[in-house]
Write a protein that holds these residues in place. Structure first.
Motif, PDB file in Angstrom:
ATOM      1  N   LYS A 183     -27.457  -8.548 -16.610  1.00  0.00           N
ATOM      2  CA  LYS A 183     -28.546  -8.138 -17.499  1.00  0.00           C
ATOM      3  C   LYS A 183     -28.723  -9.098 -18.672  1.00  0.00           C
ATOM      4  CE  LYS A 183     -27.714  -3.284 -16.353  1.00  0.00           C
ATOM      5  NZ  LYS A 183     -27.259  -1.958 -16.865  1.00  0.00           N
ATOM      6  N   MET A 184     -27.665  -9.877 -18.960  1.00  0.00           N
ATOM      7  CA  MET A 184     -27.719 -10.801 -20.094  1.00  0.00           C
ATOM      8  C   MET A 184     -27.924 -12.247 -19.671  1.00  0.00           C
ATOM      9  SD  MET A 184     -24.588  -9.306 -22.394  1.00  0.00           S
ATOM     10  CE  MET A 184     -23.453  -8.983 -21.043  1.00  0.00           C
ATOM     11  N   SER A 185     -27.643 -12.555 -18.407  1.00  0.00           N
ATOM     12  CA  SER A 185     -27.635 -13.940 -17.946  1.00  0.00           C
ATOM     13  C   SER A 185     -29.000 -14.383 -17.425  1.00  0.00           C
ATOM     14  CB  SER A 185     -26.592 -14.119 -16.845  1.00  0.00           C
ATOM     15  OG  SER A 185     -26.597 -15.440 -16.350  1.00  0.00           O
ATOM     16  N   LEU A 186     -29.332 -15.632 -17.673  1.00  0.00           N
ATOM     17  CA  LEU A 186     -30.558 -16.216 -17.140  1.00  0.00           C
ATOM     18  C   LEU A 186     -30.325 -16.826 -15.757  1.00  0.00           C
ATOM     19  CD1 LEU A 186     -31.921 -17.997 -20.344  1.00  0.00           C
ATOM     20  CD2 LEU A 186     -32.532 -15.737 -19.442  1.00  0.00           C
ATOM     21  N   ASN A 187     -29.051 -16.994 -15.389  1.00  0.00           N
ATOM     22  CA  ASN A 187     -28.679 -17.595 -14.112  1.00  0.00           C
ATOM     23  C   ASN A 187     -27.895 -16.594 -13.273  1.00  0.00           C
ATOM     24  OD1 ASN A 187     -29.664 -20.321 -14.750  1.00  0.00           O
ATOM     25  ND2 ASN A 187     -28.027 -20.333 -16.270  1.00  0.00           N
ATOM     26  N   PRO A 188     -27.834 -16.784 -11.947  1.00  0.00           N
ATOM     27  CA  PRO A 188     -27.068 -15.863 -11.105  1.00  0.00           C
ATOM     28  C   PRO A 188     -25.623 -15.724 -11.572  1.00  0.00           C
ATOM     29  CG  PRO A 188     -28.392 -17.325  -9.754  1.00  0.00           C
ATOM     30  CD  PRO A 188     -28.501 -17.840 -11.159  1.00  0.00           C
ATOM     31  N   VAL A 189     -25.121 -14.504 -11.521  1.00  0.00           N
ATOM     32  CA  VAL A 189     -23.720 -14.235 -11.835  1.00  0.00           C
ATOM     33  C   VAL A 189     -22.949 -14.252 -10.519  1.00  0.00           C
ATOM     34  CG1 VAL A 189     -22.073 -12.566 -12.761  1.00  0.00           C
ATOM     35  CG2 VAL A 189     -24.306 -12.886 -13.869  1.00  0.00           C
ATOM     36  N   VAL A 239     -23.784 -15.121 -23.256  1.00  0.00           N
ATOM     37  CA  VAL A 239     -23.981 -15.145 -21.806  1.00  0.00           C
ATOM     38  C   VAL A 239     -25.330 -15.743 -21.434  1.00  0.00           C
ATOM     39  CG1 VAL A 239     -24.133 -13.723 -19.721  1.00  0.00           C
ATOM     40  CG2 VAL A 239     -22.421 -13.203 -21.458  1.00  0.00           C
ATOM     41  N   ASP A 240     -26.354 -15.462 -22.232  1.00  0.00           N
ATOM     42  CA  ASP A 240     -27.691 -15.941 -21.870  1.00  0.00           C
ATOM     43  C   ASP A 240     -27.819 -17.460 -21.958  1.00  0.00           C
ATOM     44  OD1 ASP A 240     -27.509 -16.034 -24.610  1.00  0.00           O
ATOM     45  OD2 ASP A 240     -29.525 -15.282 -24.986  1.00  0.00           O
ATOM     46  N   SER A 241     -26.864 -18.136 -22.594  1.00  0.00           N
ATOM     47  CA  SER A 241     -26.920 -19.595 -22.690  1.00  0.00           C
ATOM     48  C   SER A 241     -25.967 -20.288 -21.713  1.00  0.00           C
ATOM     49  CB  SER A 241     -26.599 -20.051 -24.119  1.00  0.00           C
ATOM     50  OG  SER A 241     -25.229 -19.803 -24.425  1.00  0.00           O
ATOM     51  N   MET A 242     -25.163 -19.490 -20.991  1.00  0.00           N
ATOM     52  CA  MET A 242     -24.196 -20.072 -20.062  1.00  0.00           C
ATOM     53  C   MET A 242     -24.891 -20.556 -18.793  1.00  0.00           C
ATOM     54  SD  MET A 242     -21.084 -20.087 -21.217  1.00  0.00           S
ATOM     55  CE  MET A 242     -20.217 -19.422 -22.642  1.00  0.00           C
ATOM     56  N   GLN A 243     -24.551 -21.786 -18.373  1.00  0.00           N
ATOM     57  CA  GLN A 243     -25.127 -22.314 -17.143  1.00  0.00           C
ATOM     58  C   GLN A 243     -24.503 -21.678 -15.909  1.00  0.00           C
ATOM     59  OE1 GLN A 243     -25.359 -26.694 -17.113  1.00  0.00           O
ATOM     60  NE2 GLN A 243     -25.017 -26.626 -19.314  1.00  0.00           N
ATOM     61  N   GLN A 244     -23.201 -21.343 -16.007  1.00  0.00           N
ATOM     62  CA  GLN A 244     -22.490 -20.750 -14.883  1.00  0.00           C
ATOM     63  C   GLN A 244     -21.657 -19.580 -15.393  1.00  0.00           C
ATOM     64  OE1 GLN A 244     -23.070 -21.898 -11.881  1.00  0.00           O
ATOM     65  NE2 GLN A 244     -23.957 -23.905 -12.352  1.00  0.00           N
ATOM     66  N   VAL A 245     -21.752 -18.440 -14.708  1.00  0.00           N
ATOM     67  CA  VAL A 245     -20.932 -17.273 -15.032  1.00  0.00           C
ATOM     68  C   VAL A 245     -20.244 -16.822 -13.744  1.00  0.00           C
ATOM     69  CG1 VAL A 245     -20.882 -14.908 -15.914  1.00  0.00           C
ATOM     70  CG2 VAL A 245     -22.522 -16.559 -16.865  1.00  0.00           C
ATOM     71  N   VAL A 246     -18.906 -16.782 -13.765  1.00  0.00           N
ATOM     72  CA  VAL A 246     -18.139 -16.413 -12.578  1.00  0.00           C
ATOM     73  C   VAL A 246     -17.193 -15.273 -12.928  1.00  0.00           C
ATOM     74  CG1 VAL A 246     -16.551 -17.189 -10.773  1.00  0.00           C
ATOM     75  CG2 VAL A 246     -18.232 -18.789 -11.733  1.00  0.00           C
ATOM     76  N   VAL A 247     -17.222 -14.215 -12.111  1.00  0.00           N
ATOM     77  CA  VAL A 247     -16.377 -13.044 -12.302  1.00  0.00           C
ATOM     78  C   VAL A 247     -15.413 -12.955 -11.126  1.00  0.00           C
ATOM     79  CG1 VAL A 247     -16.357 -10.538 -12.613  1.00  0.00           C
ATOM     80  CG2 VAL A 247     -18.295 -11.878 -13.458  1.00  0.00           C
ATOM     81  N   MET A 291     -33.963 -10.809 -15.446  1.00  0.00           N
ATOM     82  CA  MET A 291     -32.585 -10.496 -15.074  1.00  0.00           C
ATOM     83  C   MET A 291     -32.161 -11.343 -13.876  1.00  0.00           C
ATOM     84  SD  MET A 291     -30.855  -6.736 -14.409  1.00  0.00           S
ATOM     85  CE  MET A 291     -31.779  -6.379 -12.918  1.00  0.00           C
ATOM     86  N   ALA A 292     -30.992 -11.908 -13.952  1.00  0.00           N
ATOM     87  CA  ALA A 292     -30.496 -12.773 -12.878  1.00  0.00           C
ATOM     88  C   ALA A 292     -29.937 -11.951 -11.722  1.00  0.00           C
ATOM     89  CB  ALA A 292     -29.431 -13.703 -13.432  1.00  0.00           C
ATOM     90  N   ALA A 293     -29.588 -12.628 -10.651  1.00  0.00           N
ATOM     91  CA  ALA A 293     -29.026 -11.972  -9.474  1.00  0.00           C
ATOM     92  C   ALA A 293     -27.498 -12.011  -9.522  1.00  0.00           C
ATOM     93  CB  ALA A 293     -29.528 -12.660  -8.217  1.00  0.00           C
ATOM     94  N   VAL A 294     -26.881 -11.246  -8.634  1.00  0.00           N
ATOM     95  CA  VAL A 294     -25.427 -11.279  -8.432  1.00  0.00           C
ATOM     96  C   VAL A 294     -25.181 -11.694  -6.993  1.00  0.00           C
ATOM     97  CG1 VAL A 294     -23.311  -9.914  -8.292  1.00  0.00           C
ATOM     98  CG2 VAL A 294     -24.926  -9.502 -10.150  1.00  0.00           C
ATOM     99  N   ARG A 295     -24.307 -12.658  -6.795  1.00  0.00           N
ATOM    100  CA  ARG A 295     -23.980 -13.072  -5.428  1.00  0.00           C
ATOM    101  C   ARG A 295     -22.525 -13.510  -5.353  1.00  0.00           C
ATOM    102  NH1 ARG A 295     -23.411 -18.494  -4.577  1.00  0.00           N
ATOM    103  NH2 ARG A 295     -24.343 -19.954  -6.074  1.00  0.00           N
ATOM    104  N   LEU A 296     -22.002 -13.527  -4.134  1.00  0.00           N
ATOM    105  CA  LEU A 296     -20.644 -14.010  -3.901  1.00  0.00           C
ATOM    106  C   LEU A 296     -20.614 -15.532  -3.911  1.00  0.00           C
ATOM    107  CD1 LEU A 296     -19.472 -11.669  -0.993  1.00  0.00           C
ATOM    108  CD2 LEU A 296     -18.618 -11.649  -3.341  1.00  0.00           C
TER     109      LEU A 296
END
Length: 292
Positions: free
Chosen positions: A95-101, A66-74, A1-6
């Motif tokens: 929970k779905m991403s391999l990279n930090p959200v 989501v698991d194939s996205m290099q960058q996910v921004v909310v 599971m990836a991390a969440v950061r600002l």
């Protein structure tokens, strides 16, 4: 599971303005997924959708992997922490991403205030439209220093949008090509080819003084070379070392984060190593590391 950061608005701006093979990276299916519950802040990507911040299940479009996205921004209207409205969506995606959200600090309001020229009502783009999107120079120091290629330096709308008032132009001829704004912008021309034998070191002091003097009076500066990868990135690294007293390692990683495709040639790397000795009085960076 990836991390969440600002992430800061400048980080999203740089993500939106990457290019590969002369084409915007937003045309790559799995490069960036941007999701928000406010009005679209950029519309710069076909990989863009909205979420409902009310409790419940997050429904994603069928095309999103989501698991194939290099960058996910909310983003939402004004997030300021990882506990704000966008956090619920980010935790689901985590929970779905391999990279930090990433959660956009300040949300739509702050980003759109800083980059009004990126605002649009358009959300869906064809592949041809994505491939031909205008790509802006990356932001090395937010709101102050930019780095790009010659085509961006010649584009008057780019200079106006970024409010650039000074340009460091590095090319083999040294003379700016037609299209550069004369008289309205301070210009420093450095005649230098992109070769491992070229001496860029002897110009570092002059370039740093030029950039610093313009920043001191509130003028934004753009550094350009032909492709915006080798010469201008070497200059940007040298300036960060001069201005912030960074080590070569710190400055390199800072510019690499802004533009992952940047690559000073091996001759410039050695000159930057010598510049570190000049700035710090000793060499603190191991340039045998694989990321150099």
């Amino acid at each position: 599971m990836a991390a969440v950061r600002l992430c800061e608005p400048s980080e999203l701006y740089n993500l939106l303005n990457q290019r590969r093979g002369g084409v915007s990276r937003l045309a790559e299916v799995n490069y960036l997924y941007l999701i928000g519950n406010s009005a679209p802040s950029t519309g710069c990507t076909g990989r863009c959708s909205r979420f409902d911040s009310s409790p419940g299940t997050l429904l994603l479009p069928e095309w999103v992997e989501v698991d194939s996205m290099q960058q996910v921004v909310v983003y939402d209207s004004s997030s300021s922490s990882v506990q704000d409205g966008a956090a619920l969506c980010a935790r689901v995606l985590e929970k779905m991403s391999l990279n930090p959200v990433l959660i956009l600090r300040g949300g739509f309001q702050r980003f759109s205030a800083m980059y009004t020229f990126l605002r649009t009502e358009k959300i869906l783009y064809t592949m041809t439209e994505l491939e031909n999107l205008k790509v802006y120079p990356v932001e090395v120091i937010p709101g102050l220093l930019y780095m790009g290629d010659l085509s961006q330096g010649r584009d008057g709308s780019v200079l106006r949008d970024l409010k650039v008032r000074a340009v460091v132009h590095i090319s083999q001829s040294g003379a700016p090509e037609s299209g550069f704004a004369h008289g309205t912008h301070a210009m420093l021309n450095i005649p230098l080819e992109d070769s491992v034998t070229s001496d860029l070191y002897s110009s570092f002091e002059k370039i740093c003084c030029f950039i610093e003097s313009n920043l001191d009076v509130g003028s934004r500066v753009l550094i350009v070379s032909r492709l915006g990868r080798s010469r201008c990135s070497a200059v940007a690294i040298a300036f960060l070392m001069h201005h912030f007293k960074y080590t070569l390692d710190e400055a390199w990683k800072s510019v690499l984060k802004c533009k992952p495709s940047m690559r000073p040639n091996s001759g410039f790397l050695q000159q930057l190593f010598n510049w570190e000795l000049h700035i710090k009085g000793t060499n603190l960076t191991d340039i045998s590391q694989p990321y150099f």
